[in-house]
Design a protein around this motif. Structure first.
Motif, PDB file in Angstrom:
ATOM      1  N   ALA A 187      -2.476  -9.809  -2.332  1.00 40.50           N
ATOM      2  CA  ALA A 187      -3.105  -8.498  -2.153  1.00 40.50           C
ATOM      3  C   ALA A 187      -2.094  -7.369  -2.036  1.00 40.50           C
ATOM      4  O   ALA A 187      -2.211  -6.353  -2.718  1.00 40.50           O
ATOM      5  N   ASN A 188      -1.096  -7.530  -1.179  1.00 36.36           N
ATOM      6  CA  ASN A 188      -0.131  -6.444  -0.978  1.00 36.36           C
ATOM      7  C   ASN A 188       0.623  -6.107  -2.255  1.00 36.36           C
ATOM      8  O   ASN A 188       0.843  -4.945  -2.566  1.00 36.36           O
TER       9      ASN A 188
ATOM     10  N   LEU B 284      -7.475 -17.199   0.202  1.00 34.15           N
ATOM     11  CA  LEU B 284      -6.046 -17.483   0.390  1.00 34.15           C
ATOM     12  C   LEU B 284      -5.204 -16.825  -0.704  1.00 34.15           C
ATOM     13  O   LEU B 284      -4.146 -16.262  -0.441  1.00 34.15           O
ATOM     14  N   GLU B 285      -5.682 -16.911  -1.940  1.00 33.40           N
ATOM     15  CA  GLU B 285      -4.962 -16.303  -3.061  1.00 33.40           C
ATOM     16  C   GLU B 285      -4.917 -14.782  -2.898  1.00 33.40           C
ATOM     17  O   GLU B 285      -3.887 -14.155  -3.107  1.00 33.40           O
TER      18      GLU B 285
ATOM     19  N   ARG C 247      -1.255   1.148  -6.944  1.00 34.13           N
ATOM     20  CA  ARG C 247      -0.939   2.493  -6.445  1.00 34.13           C
ATOM     21  C   ARG C 247       0.160   3.146  -7.280  1.00 34.13           C
ATOM     22  O   ARG C 247       0.089   4.324  -7.593  1.00 34.13           O
ATOM     23  N   MET C 248       1.174   2.372  -7.658  1.00 39.13           N
ATOM     24  CA  MET C 248       2.241   2.912  -8.504  1.00 39.13           C
ATOM     25  C   MET C 248       1.689   3.340  -9.864  1.00 39.13           C
ATOM     26  O   MET C 248       2.047   4.389 -10.399  1.00 39.13           O
ATOM     27  N   GLU C 249       0.809   2.522 -10.422  1.00 32.77           N
ATOM     28  CA  GLU C 249       0.193   2.846 -11.716  1.00 32.77           C
ATOM     29  C   GLU C 249      -0.613   4.136 -11.622  1.00 32.77           C
ATOM     30  O   GLU C 249      -0.517   5.006 -12.487  1.00 32.77           O
TER      31      GLU C 249
END
Length: 124
Positions: free
Chosen positions: A99-100, A93-94, A107-109
């Motif tokens: 996740a998104n 659940l966490e 991805r930005m990193e």
């Protein structure tokens, strides 16, 4: 930088440039401008070597999968089966909730770290 500005980016030619036929490269560099180029080269010294572009790192998915299996095994070894199922549901659940956001941040990193910018011939 001085070389790029005085040789590639800007120049003064010795005769009129044939702009109608787009043959600007045929005109030679004026003697005066050659002196300017030489003075700048003398003043700034030798150009530094270009910094090599960073190659994009590709993650080892097999190693990441093994790491994930190891983490799950560690959780399982320290709790009972019932506790593991409860914790696994909480983790699921966490993960689903975050996740998104986590994936977008990662991805930005990675894009920032391994960004390859086309310098269009600029030597700096």
């Amino acid at each position: 930088m001085a070389e790029w500005f005085t040789v590639s980016w800007f120049r003064i030619t010795e005769k009129r440039v044939d702009r109608a036929n787009k043959n600007q490269s045929r005109a030679g560099v004026a003697k005066f401008w050659q002196q300017v180029q030489a003075k700048f080269a003398n003043w700034t010294g030798t150009a530094l070597a270009r910094v090599p572009k960073i190659s994009i790192a590709v993650p080892d998915f097999k190693a990441l999968k093994q790491q994930a299996v190891g983490c799950v095994a560690s959780i399982t070894a320290h709790v009972t089966d019932a506790e593991f199922m409860q914790q696994w549901n909480e983790i699921g659940l966490e993960f689903a909730a975050e996740a998104n956001v986590s994936i977008a941040a990662k991805r930005m990193e990675l894009e920032a770290r391994y960004r390859v910018v086309d310098d269009a011939g600029i030597p700096f």
